[in-house]
Design an enzyme around this catalytic site. Structure first.
Site, PDB file in Angstrom:
ATOM      1  N   TRP A 104       0.843  -1.204   0.000  1.00 51.62           N
ATOM      2  CA  TRP A 104       0.000   0.000   0.000  1.00 51.62           C
ATOM      3  C   TRP A 104       0.868   1.240   0.000  1.00 51.62           C
ATOM      4  O   TRP A 104       2.070   1.140   0.267  1.00 51.62           O
ATOM      5  CB  TRP A 104      -0.948  -0.001   1.223  1.00 51.62           C
ATOM      6  N   ASP A 150      -0.085  11.091  -0.090  1.00 50.10           N
ATOM      7  CA  ASP A 150      -1.151  12.090  -0.055  1.00 50.10           C
ATOM      8  C   ASP A 150      -2.512  11.425   0.187  1.00 50.10           C
ATOM      9  O   ASP A 150      -2.601  10.199   0.260  1.00 50.10           O
ATOM     10  CB  ASP A 150      -1.170  12.879  -1.367  1.00 50.10           C
ATOM     11  N   GLU A 205      -3.448   8.602  -1.867  1.00 45.18           N
ATOM     12  CA  GLU A 205      -2.616   7.410  -1.675  1.00 45.18           C
ATOM     13  C   GLU A 205      -1.711   7.110  -2.852  1.00 45.18           C
ATOM     14  O   GLU A 205      -1.384   5.961  -3.121  1.00 45.18           O
ATOM     15  CB  GLU A 205      -3.495   6.171  -1.401  1.00 45.18           C
ATOM     16  N   GLU A 206      -1.328   8.141  -3.592  1.00 42.53           N
ATOM     17  CA  GLU A 206      -0.560   7.899  -4.812  1.00 42.53           C
ATOM     18  C   GLU A 206       0.823   8.538  -4.814  1.00 42.53           C
ATOM     19  O   GLU A 206       1.747   7.992  -5.413  1.00 42.53           O
ATOM     20  CB  GLU A 206      -1.350   8.404  -6.029  1.00 42.53           C
ATOM     21  N   GLU A 227     -18.620   6.217  -5.525  1.00 42.76           N
ATOM     22  CA  GLU A 227     -17.444   7.075  -5.426  1.00 42.76           C
ATOM     23  C   GLU A 227     -17.401   8.087  -6.576  1.00 42.76           C
ATOM     24  O   GLU A 227     -17.082   9.251  -6.387  1.00 42.76           O
ATOM     25  CB  GLU A 227     -16.187   6.193  -5.475  1.00 42.76           C
TER      26      GLU A 227
END
Ligand SMILES: *[C@@H]1O[C@H](CO)[C@@H](O)[C@H](O)[C@H]1NC(C)=O
Ligand SMILES: *[C@@H]1O[C@H](CO)[C@@H](O)[C@H](O)[C@H]1NC(C)=O
Ligand SMILES: *[C@@H]1O[C@H](CO)[C@@H](O)[C@H](O)[C@H]1NC(C)=O
Ligand SMILES: *[C@@H]1O[C@H](CO)[C@@H](O)[C@H](O)[C@H]1NC(C)=O
Ligand SMILES: *[C@@H]1O[C@H](CO)[C@@H](O)[C@H](O)[C@H]1NC(C)=O
Ligand SMILES: *[C@@H]1O[C@H](CO)[C@@H](O)[C@H](O)[C@H]1NC(C)=O
Length: 575
Positions: free
Chosen positions: A139, A195, A198-199, A423
């Protein structure tokens, strides 16, 4: 003057229609969104079977994408909204849910995970399984906004409990959780992390902004509880973070650059989200804390919104000063790179928050930085302060209200019958996409509706802050690095070399092309010594390259946490 008149005339018909469309959407969607949030909270939420008490699932979706996990960021934002509802007296039934959340967070803080233990960086772990066991897969970790957001949610509850005469429960149960989170913020705000999407591993405006808020209100709470030395420590670091926060400003193009790394435009919902989640109704239009009506926040909003006008087909044909569907950032390709309900709602919320403050202060200030934002609505407006008695004030206020409603009208248009909020919705035709029943979509909808109705949460102390004249680094950041030697035992063929890559900037963020070449001086042991940030958990692997072909070591990723000081040697062997 003429331009403004024409604009008002041409919009008047559709505006009346739009405002009643949004009124109807608020009426129909509010109960659906509230039920949607509660359905996703264990142990009894109807869509969250298996989640422990107080655990927020991100979405019940289990494939493409699988979001049946609990994220510290999402959970904390969701519970901040519920805690506001409870403490403002809007919903007195939420006490048990909130106390369950307190217990769940106290437990999950102690779970050792790939980011570390509670004392070695584990609080930066972004997500857990819904039974609160550690998620051990690959992750983007750590993510340093989670502890700050959780502290903010719990501080809101703690302040209310103290006012309600329940300081003992705060001292025994809530404050220990907050102290751990703020301790993490103190030592790690000056280190990079992933961030909110998550990237990208770098520094991120949203993360820095929410860290600042948490330390500032944490200092006030520490004082109230009699811990003056912690209060001083939090305040000192809050000043340092506030100083760093200013550095994201792009003075040429007038917006906050969302990430210091990542090679993107930097135009990102990150900034609107930072603004609404650090809104302090007592702070006026202060730009230092990026208040929703500040010139810097309004200019950033325009730059961000405009980035989506031409890239989504659903936005085609919409006037250049009217609301459009917005996504995370224009370069997004995740699930096809579509508009999100929660980002579009966040733009509306920032604008409503701005209106709340203008309504309170009775004036609108147009500066050279916010001029382009206001000129969207009146090409003739100039820099100045417009009191509520002027027609410029009422015209601008009405235009911003229309603009804000427009974003909710977009969400209303693309909300499927039944009211479920996923989403995303398709950039080409508006069909709902990606994870169904996203808890954050519902919570973002509720808070935007609240702002439209003028609901404000408690002040957190953003008024009148001064930025230090020079910026200092934090105790866990800046120059604080440790020397780490990586030894990898690997036999190679002629022309073949061993490289290192991993999850942090110093390890090239998993890049294979810029992976670090190890020395073969001690062949068959390959080695490299690096200065890495102290007290930081990361993942890494070695790769082989020969004739342009890259071969990775087998899974799982290797894992290491750097010490607070000194040096370490890691001995690995190719696998
Ligand atoms: C304090 O709050 C806790 C958590 O909700 C509750 O269990 C306790 O009864 C409260 N105590 C008082 C004195 O109100
Ligand atoms: C640490 O703080 C200093 C001073 O504000 C700043 O220049 C630097 O970019 C910060 N680094 C990180 C990773 O936050
Ligand atoms: C809408 O667009 C999505 C992709 O963005 C596509 O999968 C879907 O088939 C389209 N639906 C209609 C009704 O055109
Ligand atoms: C601002 O004031 C106007 C006029 O009193 C009112 O209609 C509107 O609801 C207020 N908006 C907010 C967000 O407080
Ligand atoms: C790499 O390329 C060279 C030259 O074409 C060749 O002799 C050699 O066998 C190749 N090595 C490997 C491991 O493929
Ligand atoms: C690593 O290997 C070196 C050389 O073989 C050895 O001296 C050292 O003790 C080892 N260190 C650890 C932490 O295993």
């Amino acid at each position: 003057m003429r331009a403004l008149f024409v604009y008002c005339l041409s919009l008047s018909a559709s505006v009346w229609g739009q405002s009643s469309i949004v009124d109807a959407y608020v009426a129909s969607e509010s109960p659906i969104a509230k039920a949607g949030v509660l359905a996703n909270i264990g142990p009894s939420g109807s869509k969250s079977a298996g989640a422990k008490a107080g655990v927020v699932i991100a979405s019940p979706s289990t494939s493409d994408p699988n979001y049946l996990y609990t994220w510290t960021r999402d959970s904390s934002l969701v519970f901040k909204a519920l805690i506001d509802q409870y403490t403002l007296g809007q919903d007195t039934t939420l006490r048990t849910e909130i106390d369950n959340f307190v217990s769940a967070e106290a437990a999950v803080q102690q779970v050792s995970n790939p980011s570390g233990t509670v004392s070695t960086g584990g609080l930066g772990e972004p997500k857990f399984n819904i039974d609160l066991s550690a998620f051990t897969g690959d992750w983007g970790r750590p993510q340093r906004d989670g502890p700050a957001l959780r502290a903010t949610a719990l501080i809101t509850y703690a302040n209310w409990l103290i006012a309600d005469g329940n300081t003992s429960y705060v001292s025994s149960t809530v404050w220990p959780i907050i102290k751990l989170d703020l301790g993490y913020v103190v030592t790690s705000w000056n280190q990079t992390g992933f961030d909110l999407w998550e990237e990208i591993s770098s520094s991120s405006f949203f993360t820095t902004a929410v860290q600042h808020r948490s330390l500032r209100e944490g200092a006030t709470l520490a004082s109230a509880l009699g811990d003056q030395s912690l209060a001083t420590q939090y305040r000192t670091q809050a000043d340092n973070v506030l100083c760093f926060l200013q550095s994201y400003w792009n003075p040429t193009n007038f917006f906050m650059t969302s990430n210091t790394g990542g090679g993107r435009s930097g135009k990102d919902a990150n900034t609107a989200l930072a603004s609404i989640h650090t809104f302090d109704p007592a702070a006026g239009c202060d730009a230092v804390t990026f208040q929703p009506c500040s010139d810097k926040a309004l200019s950033s909003l325009k730059v961000y919104v405009d980035a989506f006008r031409s890239i989504y087909s659903v936005n085609s044909g919409i006037a250049s000063n009217a609301a459009v569907a917005t996504g995370r950032y224009p370069e997004d390709v995740y699930m096809g790179g579509n508009p999100w309900y929660l980002t579009t709602a966040a733009v509306a919320e920032q604008l409503y928050d701005a209106i709340i403050v203008w309504n309170r202060t009775g004036s609108i200030e147009v500066t050279s930085i916010s001029l382009a934002f206001f000129q969207q609505f009146s090409s003739s407006v100039t820099v100045g302060v417009y009191a509520s008695s002027t027609t410029t004030y009422s015209d601008l206020l009405a235009a911003v209200q229309t603009f804000a409603d427009g974003f909710l009208a977009i969400n209303a248009k693309y909300t499927p019958s039944g009211g479920g909020l996923a989403e995303q919705f398709s950039r080409s035709n508006g069909t709902a996409l990606s994870a169904v029943d996203l808890t954050w979509s519902y919570a973002a909808t509720l808070t935007a509706f609240g702002a439209r109705a003028g609901v404000v949460s408690a002040s957190w102390g953003a008024s009148g802050l001064k930025v230090p004249s020079s910026c200092s680094t934090g105790p866990g950041g800046g120059g604080s690095t440790v020397s780490i030697t990586f030894n990898e035992y690997a036999t190679t063929v002629s022309g073949e070399n061993i490289y290192l890559t991993g999850s942090i900037d110093a390890l090239q963020d998993w890049s294979t092309s810029t992976a670090l070449l190890l020395s073969a001086d001690k062949y068959p042991t390959w080695s490299i010594t690096l200065n890495l940030p102290a007290s930081t958990s990361f993942q890494y692997k070695y790769i082989r390259k020969v004739n342009g072909t890259v071969t990775w070591e087998s899974d799982p990723n290797r894992q290491f946490t750097t010490p607070a000081s000194g040096s370490s040697v890691i001995n690995d062997s190719w696998r």
